[in-house]
Scaffold this motif. Structure first.
Motif, PDB file in Angstrom:
ATOM      1  N   ILE A   1      23.364 -22.310-122.571  1.00 40.68           N
ATOM      2  CA  ILE A   1      22.239 -21.435-122.907  1.00 40.68           C
ATOM      3  C   ILE A   1      21.874 -21.635-124.370  1.00 40.68           C
ATOM      4  CG2 ILE A   1      21.433 -19.061-123.062  1.00 40.68           C
ATOM      5  CD1 ILE A   1      23.351 -18.312-120.855  1.00 40.68           C
ATOM      6  N   LEU A   2      20.591 -21.842-124.630  1.00 35.95           N
ATOM      7  CA  LEU A   2      20.108 -22.026-125.991  1.00 35.95           C
ATOM      8  C   LEU A   2      18.869 -21.168-126.219  1.00 35.95           C
ATOM      9  CD1 LEU A   2      20.660 -25.281-124.813  1.00 35.95           C
ATOM     10  CD2 LEU A   2      20.925 -25.476-127.281  1.00 35.95           C
ATOM     11  N   PHE A   3      18.703 -20.741-127.463  1.00 34.59           N
ATOM     12  CA  PHE A   3      17.497 -20.027-127.902  1.00 34.59           C
ATOM     13  C   PHE A   3      16.761 -20.930-128.879  1.00 34.59           C
ATOM     14  CE2 PHE A   3      20.350 -16.764-126.512  1.00 34.59           C
ATOM     15  CZ  PHE A   3      19.547 -15.785-125.960  1.00 34.59           C
ATOM     16  N   ALA A   4      15.453 -21.054-128.715  1.00 31.41           N
ATOM     17  CA  ALA A   4      14.680 -21.979-129.538  1.00 31.41           C
ATOM     18  C   ALA A   4      13.509 -21.267-130.189  1.00 31.41           C
ATOM     19  CB  ALA A   4      14.188 -23.162-128.703  1.00 31.41           C
TER      20      ALA A   4
ATOM     21  N   GLY B   1      18.710 -35.010-123.941  1.00 34.94           N
ATOM     22  CA  GLY B   1      19.555 -36.133-124.337  1.00 34.94           C
ATOM     23  C   GLY B   1      20.869 -35.732-124.970  1.00 34.94           C
ATOM     24  N   HIS B   2      20.965 -34.484-125.467  1.00 30.83           N
ATOM     25  CA  HIS B   2      22.191 -34.045-126.125  1.00 30.83           C
ATOM     26  C   HIS B   2      23.203 -33.449-125.155  1.00 30.83           C
ATOM     27  CE1 HIS B   2      19.892 -33.666-130.170  1.00 30.83           C
ATOM     28  NE2 HIS B   2      20.585 -34.780-130.131  1.00 30.83           N
ATOM     29  N   PHE B   3      22.805 -33.199-123.921  1.00 28.05           N
ATOM     30  CA  PHE B   3      23.703 -32.533-122.980  1.00 28.05           C
ATOM     31  C   PHE B   3      23.880 -33.378-121.725  1.00 28.05           C
ATOM     32  CE2 PHE B   3      22.075 -28.981-125.487  1.00 28.05           C
ATOM     33  CZ  PHE B   3      23.241 -28.283-125.759  1.00 28.05           C
ATOM     34  N   ASP B   4      25.094 -33.361-121.201  1.00 31.13           N
ATOM     35  CA  ASP B   4      25.360 -34.027-119.931  1.00 31.13           C
ATOM     36  C   ASP B   4      25.363 -33.030-118.787  1.00 31.13           C
ATOM     37  OD1 ASP B   4      27.612 -32.661-120.594  1.00 31.13           O
ATOM     38  OD2 ASP B   4      28.994 -34.361-120.471  1.00 31.13           O
ATOM     39  N   ARG B   5      24.938 -31.811-119.056  1.00 33.39           N
ATOM     40  CA  ARG B   5      24.802 -30.787-118.024  1.00 33.39           C
ATOM     41  C   ARG B   5      23.488 -30.047-118.259  1.00 33.39           C
ATOM     42  NH1 ARG B   5      28.685 -29.044-121.670  1.00 33.39           N
ATOM     43  NH2 ARG B   5      28.420 -26.939-122.541  1.00 33.39           N
ATOM     44  N   LYS B   6      23.156 -29.166-117.346  1.00 35.89           N
ATOM     45  CA  LYS B   6      21.856 -28.504-117.396  1.00 35.89           C
ATOM     46  C   LYS B   6      21.771 -27.541-118.572  1.00 35.89           C
ATOM     47  CE  LYS B   6      18.455 -26.179-114.463  1.00 35.89           C
ATOM     48  NZ  LYS B   6      18.151 -25.688-113.101  1.00 35.89           N
ATOM     49  N   ALA B   7      20.627 -27.539-119.247  1.00 33.98           N
ATOM     50  CA  ALA B   7      20.387 -26.640-120.374  1.00 33.98           C
ATOM     51  C   ALA B   7      19.406 -25.557-119.945  1.00 33.98           C
ATOM     52  CB  ALA B   7      19.829 -27.410-121.567  1.00 33.98           C
ATOM     53  N   HIS B   8      19.717 -24.321-120.315  1.00 33.24           N
ATOM     54  CA  HIS B   8      18.822 -23.193-120.081  1.00 33.24           C
ATOM     55  C   HIS B   8      18.254 -22.779-121.440  1.00 33.24           C
ATOM     56  CE1 HIS B   8      19.879 -22.294-115.815  1.00 33.24           C
ATOM     57  NE2 HIS B   8      20.947 -23.006-116.150  1.00 33.24           N
ATOM     58  N   LEU B   9      16.987 -23.100-121.671  1.00 30.47           N
ATOM     59  CA  LEU B   9      16.352 -22.891-122.965  1.00 30.47           C
ATOM     60  C   LEU B   9      15.498 -21.631-122.931  1.00 30.47           C
ATOM     61  CD1 LEU B   9      16.098 -24.257-125.785  1.00 30.47           C
ATOM     62  CD2 LEU B   9      13.988 -25.303-124.940  1.00 30.47           C
ATOM     63  N   ILE B  10      15.738 -20.714-123.863  1.00 27.11           N
ATOM     64  CA  ILE B  10      15.011 -19.447-123.934  1.00 27.11           C
ATOM     65  C   ILE B  10      14.049 -19.503-125.120  1.00 27.11           C
ATOM     66  CG2 ILE B  10      15.231 -16.950-124.181  1.00 27.11           C
ATOM     67  CD1 ILE B  10      18.037 -17.209-123.005  1.00 27.11           C
ATOM     68  N   VAL B  11      12.778 -19.263-124.875  1.00 24.25           N
ATOM     69  CA  VAL B  11      11.751 -19.362-125.917  1.00 24.25           C
ATOM     70  C   VAL B  11      10.817 -18.158-125.811  1.00 24.25           C
ATOM     71  CG1 VAL B  11      11.823 -21.881-125.993  1.00 24.25           C
ATOM     72  CG2 VAL B  11      10.279 -20.740-124.388  1.00 24.25           C
TER      73      VAL B  11
END
Length: 314
Positions: free
Chosen positions: A107-110, A178-188
């Motif tokens: 999980i990431l916040f952008a 490209g930075h992750f080998d698994r799924k990213a959940h991006l919150i914006v």
């Protein structure tokens, strides 16, 4: 010879008993706060309501004793929908957590921010009557940056000189993938570029690698990446001496983002309101130690601290 001691809570009180109780502390007026911190206004209010006169230092001592501090109120947009914010804490965020856990994802916040060459330099000490001078370029230019932080202390960023649009957003999404080998959940947030047809088409082609989630409108306090932006705007102008846009972009990368990437404890502090914490309602349910007849509402503030509001339950 023995000396009688008292526990801190059972020591006999010194001086005259208090003339007022903590109950009047509710509803004190908000002050613009120069010098005395509004003690004069509060003192006049106490005298008007209860006929008890206090000096400003006396008012300050009472307020401190009641656990109050002089603060600068945080700003909230009048367009914000409180129900949407409650839904985010109670439903949307726990759902994102569950989906990321099921996908073994991140999980990431952008967010994005602009950096100008003429931003305020800051303050320092100097001789009275002799204003200090900082020599820097008189040309005006700016660069933009987009960053994403995870609740585990990772930071990813991109510095660019063009305006932020859907094309730049897709480029940033490609970097995240490209930075992750698994799924990213991006919150914006709900910026128009984030919801554009170009971005939706790009996400449809990479739906197994990344998923986009949106915060409620007019709610920057829910996005911990806003603290990254504030940190950048506060710290970079104190150090940069860029003479052109290329140098400003290089200093933004080197003096701020690369440095923060080596400080995961700082990044974790940005996202403290979401890191390893239970859901909003889960936490309110877990915390059960409260006086009978008093309900507990918990929420996050912009600095990632739990806050509590007690209210008499019906």
């Amino acid at each position: 010879m023995s000396i009688r001691t008292f526990p801190r809570s059972s020591r006999p009180p010194y001086g005259r008993p208090s003339s007022i109780t903590p109950r009047p502390a509710r509803g004190f007026p908000v002050s613009s706060g120069r010098g005395g911190g509004g003690g004069g206004q509060i003192g006049r209010l106490i005298f008007k309501l209860y006929g008890v006169r206090f000096t400003e230092p006396g008012v300050g001592k009472y307020l401190k004793r009641w656990g109050l501090t002089f603060q600068r109120p945080d700003k909230r947009a009048v367009e914000q929908d409180p129900e949407a914010v409650r839904s985010w804490h109670g439903k949307t965020w726990p759902t994102i957590q569950a989906r990321a856990k099921a996908d073994d994802g991140e999980i990431l916040f952008a967010g994005q921010v602009g950096i100008r060459s003429d931003q305020v330099t800051g303050r320092t000490w100097g001789m009275k009557g002799r204003t200090l001078v900082v020599r820097r370029t008189g040309n005006r230019f700016s660069v933009n940056a987009m960053s994403a932080i995870s609740t585990k202390g990772r930071m990813h960023f991109m510095v660019f000189t063009e305006s932020f649009d859907a094309t730049v957003m897709c480029r940033f999404l490609g970097r995240i993938v490209g930075h992750f080998d698994r799924k990213a959940h991006l919150i914006v947030d709900r910026h128009s570029a984030h919801r554009s047809k170009t971005v939706r088409a790009w996400l449809a082609d990479h739906q197994d690698r990344i998923e986009l989630h949106f915060l409620p409108s007019y709610s920057p306090e829910l996005n911990p990446d806003e603290l990254v932006n504030a940190d950048l705007e506060r710290s970079l102008p104190h150090t940069h001496r860029a003479r052109n846009r290329t140098e400003l972009a290089a200093e933004t990368r080197r003096r701020f983002f690369h440095r923060r990437q080596r400080q995961p404890h700082v990044i974790t502090g940005y996202s403290g309101q979401y890191a390893d914490c239970p859901g909003w309602f889960d936490f309110a349910r877990v915390v059960g130690s409260r006086p009978p007849g008093v309900g507990l509402i918990s929420f996050f503030d912009k600095w990632g601290q739990w806050n509590y509001v007690t209210a008499a339950s019906a």
